[in-house]
Design an enzyme around this catalytic site. Structure first.
Site, PDB file in Angstrom:
ATOM      1  N   GLN A  15       0.818  -1.216   0.000  1.00  0.00           N
ATOM      2  CA  GLN A  15       0.000   0.000   0.000  1.00  0.00           C
ATOM      3  C   GLN A  15       0.850   1.264   0.000  1.00  0.00           C
ATOM      4  OE1 GLN A  15      -3.797   0.289   2.318  1.00  0.00           O
ATOM      5  NE2 GLN A  15      -2.765  -1.248   3.577  1.00  0.00           N
ATOM      6  N   TYR A  19       3.445  -9.921  15.706  1.00  0.00           N
ATOM      7  CA  TYR A  19       3.660  -8.831  14.748  1.00  0.00           C
ATOM      8  C   TYR A  19       4.236  -7.605  15.455  1.00  0.00           C
ATOM      9  CZ  TYR A  19       2.425  -4.722  11.969  1.00  0.00           C
ATOM     10  OH  TYR A  19       2.459  -3.515  11.320  1.00  0.00           O
ATOM     11  N   ILE A  40      15.433  -8.251   1.603  1.00  0.00           N
ATOM     12  CA  ILE A  40      16.051  -7.476   2.684  1.00  0.00           C
ATOM     13  C   ILE A  40      16.529  -8.355   3.837  1.00  0.00           C
ATOM     14  CG2 ILE A  40      14.732  -5.405   2.104  1.00  0.00           C
ATOM     15  CD1 ILE A  40      13.001  -5.941   4.600  1.00  0.00           C
TER      16      ILE A  40
END
Length: 287
Positions: free
Chosen positions: A11, A124, A36
């Site tokens: 997004q 998370y 990454i």
């Protein structure tokens, strides 16, 4: 100005590309072009291209799935940012990283400031907080932007989920005891560009929407705007407010994650995301 963007298909990444100055050079990468989590790949890429700025918009954001995919979430949200921060320091690039309101446990009842103690209550949030620590330990000049409840015309988000569910349901039960600030990804992109073009001290900054709401009130606004934009074709939907306890999920969510924006407003005059106006734009684009 040469800018390396990670997470280009997300997004924020796509909104950042939309806003990017035409006279700058953009190296837009996704996980296929730049992993990454691979330290050697990160160093080789940055050594080869020598960007002036690195913007890390890559993240593992599937909050519930992270409870089962803990190692993957850790690699993307902690190790990846650490690799980028170290390489940015090594090759003298400004580093800007995007973090989350979920680093807090949601037990406050006034907006969180940057100095508040973090205490994430899900994997998370823990991996994102670990990423923040790893970044600042290795690159004190790095800039971290914490944001919340991100939505846009791109990718997967609450706005799109609501519209999709409403297409085949007449009633939806929406949580009404979690409070946060919806934030338009395009406004986050503009904030990052402002930071790039100005001198900012390293550290953490909060950026979010200008009004706090519950998910139920956010959903109500989504359908109100949808009906105004498409009064003839929009199907009527009934929304039922429920408590978090009535909708159990694998990962716990903070009940209160409103962020205080005084720091970034005072330093750079950056205003909060006007998410109501942005919501009109997003729904118009989606529809």
């Amino acid at each position: 100005m040469k800018v390396l963007l990670t997470g280009a298909n997300g997004q924020l990444g796509r909104c950042f590309i939309d806003k990017f100055p035409i006279d700058w050079i953009l190296l837009a990468t996704d996980s296929q072009q730049l992993d990454i989590t691979d330290n050697l790949a990160v160093n080789n890429f940055i050594n080869e291209h020598r960007p002036d700025v690195i913007v890390n918009a890559a993240a593992y954001t599937a909050v519930d799935m992270a409870e089962d995919e803990q190692d993957l979430a850790y690699q993307v949200n902690t190790i990846g940012p650490k690799n980028l921060a170290i390489a940015a320091q090594k090759y003298n690039a400004k580093f800007i990283h995007v973090s989350t309101d979920y680093v807090f446990d949601g037990t406050k009842n006034i907006p969180y400031v940057e100095e508040d103690t973090t205490n994430p209550i899900n994997i998370y949030g823990k991996t994102k907080r670990n990423g923040e620590v790893a970044i600042l330990n290795n690159n004190p000049s790095a800039i971290i932007i914490r944001t919340s409840w991100v939505f846009s015309e791109y990718g997967n988000n609450f706005v799109k989920t609501m519209l999709k569910l409403a297409s085949n349901k007449s009633e939806l039960s929406i949580i009404n005891d979690q409070l946060g600030c919806p934030t338009y990804a395009g406004d986050i992109a503009n904030t990052i560009l402002t930071i790039i073009m100005n001198e900012f001290d390293g550290g953490i900054y909060h950026y979010c929407g200008d009004q706090s709401v519950t998910w139920f009130k956010f959903a109500s606004k989504i359908f109100l705007i949808t009906e105004k934009l498409n009064p003839i074709t929009t199907k009527k939907i009934t929304l039922k407010p429920i408590l978090t306890s009535g909708y159990p999920t694998k990962a716990k969510r903070p009940l209160y994650s409103v962020l205080n924006m005084n720091k970034i407003e005072k330093i750079a005059g950056i205003k909060a995301s006007d998410w109501n106006n942005a919501l009109v734009h997003v729904i118009s684009h989606i529809k």
